[in-house]
Design a protein around this motif. Sequence first.
Motif, PDB file in Angstrom:
ATOM      1  N   ALA A 260       1.033  -1.386  -0.094  1.00  0.00           N
ATOM      2  CA  ALA A 260      -0.018   0.026   0.165  1.00  0.00           C
ATOM      3  C   ALA A 260       0.822   1.224  -0.058  1.00  0.00           C
ATOM      4  O   ALA A 260       0.326   1.973  -0.209  1.00  0.00           O
ATOM      5  CB  ALA A 260      -1.007   0.220   1.144  1.00  0.00           C
ATOM      6  N   SER A 261       2.022   0.870   0.632  1.00  0.00           N
ATOM      7  CA  SER A 261       3.425   2.719   0.627  1.00  0.00           C
ATOM      8  C   SER A 261       3.046   2.888  -0.571  1.00  0.00           C
ATOM      9  O   SER A 261       3.455   3.304  -1.044  1.00  0.00           O
ATOM     10  CB  SER A 261       4.120   2.085   1.984  1.00  0.00           C
ATOM     11  N   ILE A 262       3.870   1.870  -1.400  1.00  0.00           N
ATOM     12  CA  ILE A 262       4.152   1.814  -2.651  1.00  0.00           C
ATOM     13  C   ILE A 262       3.189   3.166  -3.803  1.00  0.00           C
ATOM     14  O   ILE A 262       2.982   4.126  -4.442  1.00  0.00           O
ATOM     15  CB  ILE A 262       5.147   1.025  -3.632  1.00  0.00           C
ATOM     16  N   LEU A 263       2.028   2.667  -3.243  1.00  0.00           N
ATOM     17  CA  LEU A 263       0.831   2.708  -3.943  1.00  0.00           C
ATOM     18  C   LEU A 263       0.085   4.239  -3.055  1.00  0.00           C
ATOM     19  O   LEU A 263      -0.704   5.142  -3.692  1.00  0.00           O
ATOM     20  CB  LEU A 263      -0.993   2.422  -4.106  1.00  0.00           C
ATOM     21  N   GLY A 264       1.341   4.938  -2.431  1.00  0.00           N
ATOM     22  CA  GLY A 264       0.742   6.484  -2.086  1.00  0.00           C
ATOM     23  C   GLY A 264      -0.340   6.325  -1.170  1.00  0.00           C
ATOM     24  O   GLY A 264      -1.276   7.204  -0.442  1.00  0.00           O
ATOM     25  N   LEU A 265      -0.850   5.254  -0.428  1.00  0.00           N
ATOM     26  CA  LEU A 265      -2.100   4.670   0.193  1.00  0.00           C
ATOM     27  C   LEU A 265      -2.160   5.250   2.643  1.00  0.00           C
ATOM     28  O   LEU A 265      -2.682   4.621   2.804  1.00  0.00           O
ATOM     29  CB  LEU A 265      -2.578   3.241   0.241  1.00  0.00           C
ATOM     30  N   VAL A 266      -0.679   5.108   1.933  1.00  0.00           N
ATOM     31  CA  VAL A 266      -0.302   4.763   3.381  1.00  0.00           C
ATOM     32  C   VAL A 266       0.481   6.368   3.927  1.00  0.00           C
ATOM     33  O   VAL A 266       1.356   6.680   3.475  1.00  0.00           O
ATOM     34  CB  VAL A 266       0.333   3.685   4.199  1.00  0.00           C
ATOM     35  N   HIS A 267       1.087   6.768   4.976  1.00  0.00           N
ATOM     36  CA  HIS A 267       1.065   7.995   5.871  1.00  0.00           C
ATOM     37  C   HIS A 267       2.942   8.301   5.633  1.00  0.00           C
ATOM     38  O   HIS A 267       2.872   6.922   6.853  1.00  0.00           O
ATOM     39  CB  HIS A 267      -0.113   8.809   6.927  1.00  0.00           C
ATOM     40  N   ILE A 268       3.543   8.724   4.670  1.00  0.00           N
ATOM     41  CA  ILE A 268       5.273   8.506   5.261  1.00  0.00           C
ATOM     42  C   ILE A 268       5.188   9.208   6.113  1.00  0.00           C
ATOM     43  O   ILE A 268       5.461  10.559   6.089  1.00  0.00           O
ATOM     44  CB  ILE A 268       5.397   8.283   4.626  1.00  0.00           C
ATOM     45  N   GLN A 269       5.116   8.778   7.302  1.00  0.00           N
ATOM     46  CA  GLN A 269       6.336   9.557   8.719  1.00  0.00           C
ATOM     47  C   GLN A 269       7.916  10.386   8.334  1.00  0.00           C
ATOM     48  O   GLN A 269       7.468  11.627   8.686  1.00  0.00           O
ATOM     49  CB  GLN A 269       6.344   9.242  10.235  1.00  0.00           C
ATOM     50  N   HIS A 270       8.303   9.647   7.676  1.00  0.00           N
ATOM     51  CA  HIS A 270       9.293  10.200   7.274  1.00  0.00           C
ATOM     52  C   HIS A 270      10.364   9.000   6.247  1.00  0.00           C
ATOM     53  O   HIS A 270       9.446   7.708   6.430  1.00  0.00           O
ATOM     54  CB  HIS A 270      10.369  10.724   8.147  1.00  0.00           C
ATOM     55  N   GLY A 271      11.159  10.073   5.523  1.00  0.00           N
ATOM     56  CA  GLY A 271      11.692   9.333   4.429  1.00  0.00           C
ATOM     57  C   GLY A 271      11.176   8.897   3.203  1.00  0.00           C
ATOM     58  O   GLY A 271      10.572   9.803   2.598  1.00  0.00           O
ATOM     59  N   ALA A 272      11.710   8.007   1.729  1.00  0.00           N
ATOM     60  CA  ALA A 272      10.853   8.493   0.683  1.00  0.00           C
ATOM     61  C   ALA A 272      11.102   7.323  -0.085  1.00  0.00           C
ATOM     62  O   ALA A 272      11.913   6.583   0.252  1.00  0.00           O
ATOM     63  CB  ALA A 272      11.730   9.389   0.391  1.00  0.00           C
ATOM     64  N   ILE A 273       9.810   7.248  -0.617  1.00  0.00           N
ATOM     65  CA  ILE A 273       9.513   6.154  -1.701  1.00  0.00           C
ATOM     66  C   ILE A 273       9.744   6.276  -2.915  1.00  0.00           C
ATOM     67  O   ILE A 273       9.134   6.788  -3.584  1.00  0.00           O
ATOM     68  CB  ILE A 273       8.345   4.899  -1.301  1.00  0.00           C
ATOM     69  N   ILE A 274      10.523   5.756  -3.487  1.00  0.00           N
ATOM     70  CA  ILE A 274      11.361   5.876  -4.757  1.00  0.00           C
ATOM     71  C   ILE A 274      10.936   5.109  -6.400  1.00  0.00           C
ATOM     72  O   ILE A 274      11.220   3.466  -5.873  1.00  0.00           O
ATOM     73  CB  ILE A 274      13.131   6.542  -5.187  1.00  0.00           C
ATOM     74  N   ILE A 275      10.465   5.448  -7.110  1.00  0.00           N
ATOM     75  CA  ILE A 275       9.915   4.996  -7.689  1.00  0.00           C
ATOM     76  C   ILE A 275      10.591   5.339  -9.807  1.00  0.00           C
ATOM     77  O   ILE A 275      10.518   6.173 -10.378  1.00  0.00           O
ATOM     78  CB  ILE A 275       8.758   3.826  -8.306  1.00  0.00           C
ATOM     79  N   ASP A 276      11.578   4.848 -10.036  1.00  0.00           N
ATOM     80  CA  ASP A 276      12.442   5.301 -10.959  1.00  0.00           C
ATOM     81  C   ASP A 276      12.501   6.961 -11.219  1.00  0.00           C
ATOM     82  O   ASP A 276      12.514   7.615 -12.057  1.00  0.00           O
ATOM     83  CB  ASP A 276      11.505   4.426 -12.509  1.00  0.00           C
ATOM     84  N   ASP A 277      13.644   6.902 -10.391  1.00  0.00           N
ATOM     85  CA  ASP A 277      13.576   7.954  -9.995  1.00  0.00           C
ATOM     86  C   ASP A 277      12.582   9.202  -9.182  1.00  0.00           C
ATOM     87  O   ASP A 277      12.877  10.463  -9.596  1.00  0.00           O
ATOM     88  CB  ASP A 277      14.742   8.864 -10.610  1.00  0.00           C
ATOM     89  N   THR A 278      11.358   9.114  -8.970  1.00  0.00           N
ATOM     90  CA  THR A 278      10.859   9.416  -8.338  1.00  0.00           C
ATOM     91  C   THR A 278       9.884   9.294  -7.538  1.00  0.00           C
ATOM     92  O   THR A 278       9.474   8.101  -7.149  1.00  0.00           O
ATOM     93  CB  THR A 278       8.801   9.582  -9.714  1.00  0.00           C
TER      94      THR A 278
END
Length: 1435
Positions: free
Chosen positions: A1235-1253
């Motif tokens: 779900a976090s990859i799809l932006g469905l969970v709140h990211i408290q800190h850090g970053a998820i990068i897919i193809d430099d985005t």
Amino acid sequence: MRGQCARVDEDVFGPVVQGCLDNFDFTLLFEETILFVLPASCLLLLALAWRIPELIRVNGVVRASLLGLLKSIIYPLIFTSQVIFLAFVCTNNTANTRATIPVTAIGLFAIVVMGALSFLEHRRSPRPSSLLTLYLLAAAPLNAARCRTLWYMPSSNGVVITFIITTSLMGIALGLELAPKDALMRDEIEKPSPEERRGIVERSLLTWLVPVFAYGYRHSFTSTTLPAVDPKWTTRRLKETAINSTDLSIWTKEFCADLDQSLFSSLLKLHWKDLLSPMIPRACFLGLTLAQPFLVRTATAWVSNPTGSQHSQMRASLISAYVLVYLGLAVTYALYRQKAVGAATSIRASLTDYIFQRLSHLDSAMELAGSATTLVSADIERIQFGIRGIHEIWANFISAVISLFLIESAIGVAMVPALGVSIASMAAVFLVALRGSKAQKRWFEATEIRVAQVVKILADFKSIKMMGYTAGLLDSLGAARLFEVRRSQRFRAFVIVVATLAQAATALVPAFGFATYILLRRFGDDEILDASRAFGTSTLFTILSSSIGLLVDGVFGAVTAVGCISRIQEVCTKHYRLDPRQTNGPAKGSRSSVAMNHASAKYDKDGDDIIQKISFEIKPGSIIRIKGPVASGKSTLLKMILGEVRYCTGEVAVEDNIIGYCDQNPWLDHVSIRDNITGPTPFDPERYANTIRICALEPDLKNIPDGDAYLCFGNGTSLSGGQKARICLARAIYACPRILVLDDCLSGLDANTEHLILENLVGAHGFLREHSITTFLVSASRKPLPSSIATLSLGPQGPLLTKSESDQPHVAVPLPEDSDSMRITSSMALSEDEAVKEARLLTEAQGERKETYQRGGELALYAMFVRVAGRKGLLVFVFLLSIFVVGITYPNIYMQSWVMKNPVQQHSSIGTITGVYLGLSFFALCAFSAACVQFTLGVAPRISITFHASLAKTLLWQVAATSPHLMLSLTHSFIRFAQDLAIIDQEVPLAFIGTVLTVLLLLAQCVTLIIGSHFSGIAIPGLLILVYWIQSMYLPTSYQLRLLEIEAKAPIVSLFVRSIEGLATIRTFGWMKHTQMQSRKHIVASQSPFYLLATAQIMLGLVLDLVTAALAIIIISISVETREPGIGLALFSVVGLGTSTKLLIAQWTELETSLGAMRRINDFAQNTPREISSYRSLRPPRDWPSKGEIEFRDVSLAYSENLPPVISNLTLKIEPGWKVGICGRTGSGKSTLIASILGLVHIQHGAIIIDDTDVSLLEPDSLRSSVTVVPQNGVLLRADVRTNLTLGAAEAPSDEEMIEVLKEYGLYERFHERDGLDTLVVDDLLSYGEQQIFYIVRALLHKSHLVLLDEPTSRADSSTQQIIDSAVLSGFEGSTVVYVAHRLEILSQFDRVMVMDQGQIVEFGDPRTLLQMPNSLFASTFSKAHSQISNLNSS
């Protein structure tokens, strides 16, 4: 002068005296025999035959007091004074008649009865005596008239004085009887409601509502501070039909049991007293209404005759008549509406309860959710509105007939055209109403389709968000709404015809009548029409046209209500299910727990049998594993055992019809985890702890916020699939049933948890063995089960039962209380613990109510309405209505000046007057019809579509519901879709048209009133200020009551939908009675605000009627003194003013409700947080992701900002093209990671990068639609196969591509035998295994460079798993695949595997390497998946 009336003049029946007092009095004999004996006889009859015997049978409720003492003194004093009066009369023959002595004797007996009745009423009734109050109120003016007559007779002072004393004492008695007894109630008596404690005068004038308005003006109402109402409108009727533990009582026997019995006739049988109660006040109102033309004609004639009698008696009589008639009109109409609202309130409760009673017999089909919502909202509201107006039919028919007769007596044969218009209008209405009912039915069917689609979206909301279906579903919902609006247009066209026919009477009847009369009188030189005849007849025309209009509305409302009642019965009958099973309990000596003999089953009446002539017999305590290929009927066989297959033949016998059941699709109610497990059964801590241990829930409850007190909103959206499945399993285990049915409920568990639970259940010392519970287990797991478990195999050759290796009996531990713990008492009251649960749930569900009344907020609300409706369209509409109002008003003004002309002038202007009447009336009617068409078919659909679009966008664009508080917005969305849109659709057109029309009519009538009586016009500004003050007091309370009424109705709809979704579970566990008790609690709670709101509206109408009465009294008082020539026009305008005021109240209250619904939708749309924001507006390139590289940089994830993280400090990189498997214990965070990859969970800190985005910067729906996703719970819409395969695709695949892939994976034959890609996908079309293959086919057609698969084989058997595994390994070449799995076989062929535990990555590497490591958690879990459960024979 005293003594001017001799005995010989008074000792005749009369009734009018002749020879004295200017012949302006009743005779004494008439007053004694009629005005006294008639009320006294009624009192004696009712008191002796009804009230006194009734009071004798009840206990006292009031303690001794000074008020009681005074009452016990006053009646002996009245008796004494009457005896003295009799003595004086007997000694004075000049002051009596031949009836005086017997009449006085009757009076003495009546006084004795009154004293006895007063004593009983005071001690044994919480309210003042209605019978005594009515009698004393009637006696006061009648005795005053008799005093006047005695005064003018040559009688002694003793006769007059004693009778005056008697009259005065009766007035004091009236005051004592009116005194409330609130402070005198005994402490041990339950405190009655304010309405119950008030006498008939206070109830008639609704003064008991004054404290309600005062509180609402200063404070905010809540459900706890809301005053109680009379129980006969809330709980009493339900108690009469309550379900008890021994039988189904009156309701189920007479109201629910017989499907062939008409629901309409059942309602009449149950509520005939309520339905008949408004008849008497309505008849009184009818009589007073028909008195108005006589008052207008008499007053106009007397004022217009300068040579007539000038005596003050006529002036006082006219004013008194106006006071009595207009006060009577106000009070009787308020009483009538109270009774009508009471009947509608009680029937509303009965119908809602009827639907819930039918719930136990309905088919467990999700498609019912849409019907349910429409039934308990739109249909029942239509019915209660129809019930309110049912008495308008006969009353206005009589009124129209009498009006026509009186018109004929006034203008002769000139009434024939008016009669023709009236008959034509009424006949046309009957024809249109019948066809309109059918059109409304088709409209509501379209509403059901839309609401069912919303229910489906809410049920699969998380999966829909994951798959990026938002845009597609917005279009789908918009199309459903457009279809619904188009369906509604036909019904609205009928409404326009009905409204035009109703106004045809207003516009054409007076025009035809007067034009015909004038043309017939054009010959000769006499005066054609005088003022008294003109405005007396105009008043009759007003009453006639109003009667026809109300008759039209009443007929249309009644026919619509009957149609809705029929639709309720039709839906309940259409989905009716009879349990085909036989119950062979231990008392019947049965040797089998479950037995079938040539049993067959199917879901479709015309379809093929899924199970064909199966026969077997299972002994008590056996454990049966059911096996078979995909679509072999495993789940259907289990539902046959449960009695959930509608079309079942042959014999099915079970040991107990209460069965523990765990479905493939877990169902959780909107209560805590603990309450979901225990249900309504008593809480046993030891049994509960053991259940938690068996289902391996201890670690989960430690990690879940609030533990087992966590509320499972939205079917436990924020829980993992494995956690939900184990909670449902725990529910079945805690119940300790004799029979347990487990339908692949362990498929979503990891190998370790699955092994532990199976060991606890079916191991050597498992729970099921120890308690000898007959168990049917469907499991797609490859884990070998003990050889002591029998197998029932389903295949093409038929069922094959393989017995276990050991059929030897074993000692069983007795079930707790012989399994009766599942059975619950059916008391209407819940325990204190349950009450606390209800209160907590309500608080969580509703939160702090943010919507409160804001003074001056109406302007903003109306501005929003104008903005949505369109200014130009509204201006055109108001302009057309203004033409109509001018067209029907100006002829009356012209008539005033025309009748003042001399005969020559009248004859010379015949053409003008007839042209004015006929021309303006026809033109006005055309303008009205055009206005209705313009608004109803033009503006109203725009309003409906606009608010639906706003609501749909809010629903689908809001933050994904991964926490209970966010899940509440979904619940609110459903209420907005179900209730508020229905209010806007059904009430806005007529309410807005009616409100604007009546406001314009009121303005026109005020103008005509000023023209007719210049001095009376001075009072209008003062009355307008008074009306403004009244509405300022009314609006704060009415707004809060309306809000509370909608809030109180929401749990009813929510409970029904939830019950439909979990109907199989509720029914098999035997919880239906508890659900019905819950529904009754909600129904009772909803009755109070509904009744109070309706009563508040009635009080507003009463106050405005009293204002109209004051205006009429002012006009007549001024006119009899000034003798203004325009008095006829003024008095005629007052009649119209009263009628318009009543219509304005009815229409304005409906418009208030409609605008309130608009405000709630608008506030919901503005206050609901959306995913789309300024920092999430970046759209990725069309070919993104081009590689499929994923990188987690020190990421911590939480379900919301205020909750602790579920995954902490995660750092991970997945290379392009890798196939990565994720495994771990259920609830460890695997699905959260997806779900976090799809932006469905709140990211408290850090970053998820897919193809430099950075995914946190991407527009959510674009992100999800760019990725191929197969969620844990797949989505199948109720649409054709093509739509289900192409929804959400960036480029829709061709039909040839879809057919090719479906054939490759063996699904196309399922659809080809029906309509191919046009086949409608319904719930039972595909088995669970076939559905999972369908999801993979869709993913292959939507293939991208990044594929996320969340347990795609959780419910698949071995053959289905092989198909899916093959597709994953070969179908997604060149794509990065992230695969969450509990079945680990396929992971050994992946590039990397990740093992998670409590939100942490504990292992990550090549699966082949990890399997070789002795301490590897992955290797341990892999081996556990194939380990043997302990066998009974080996232990």
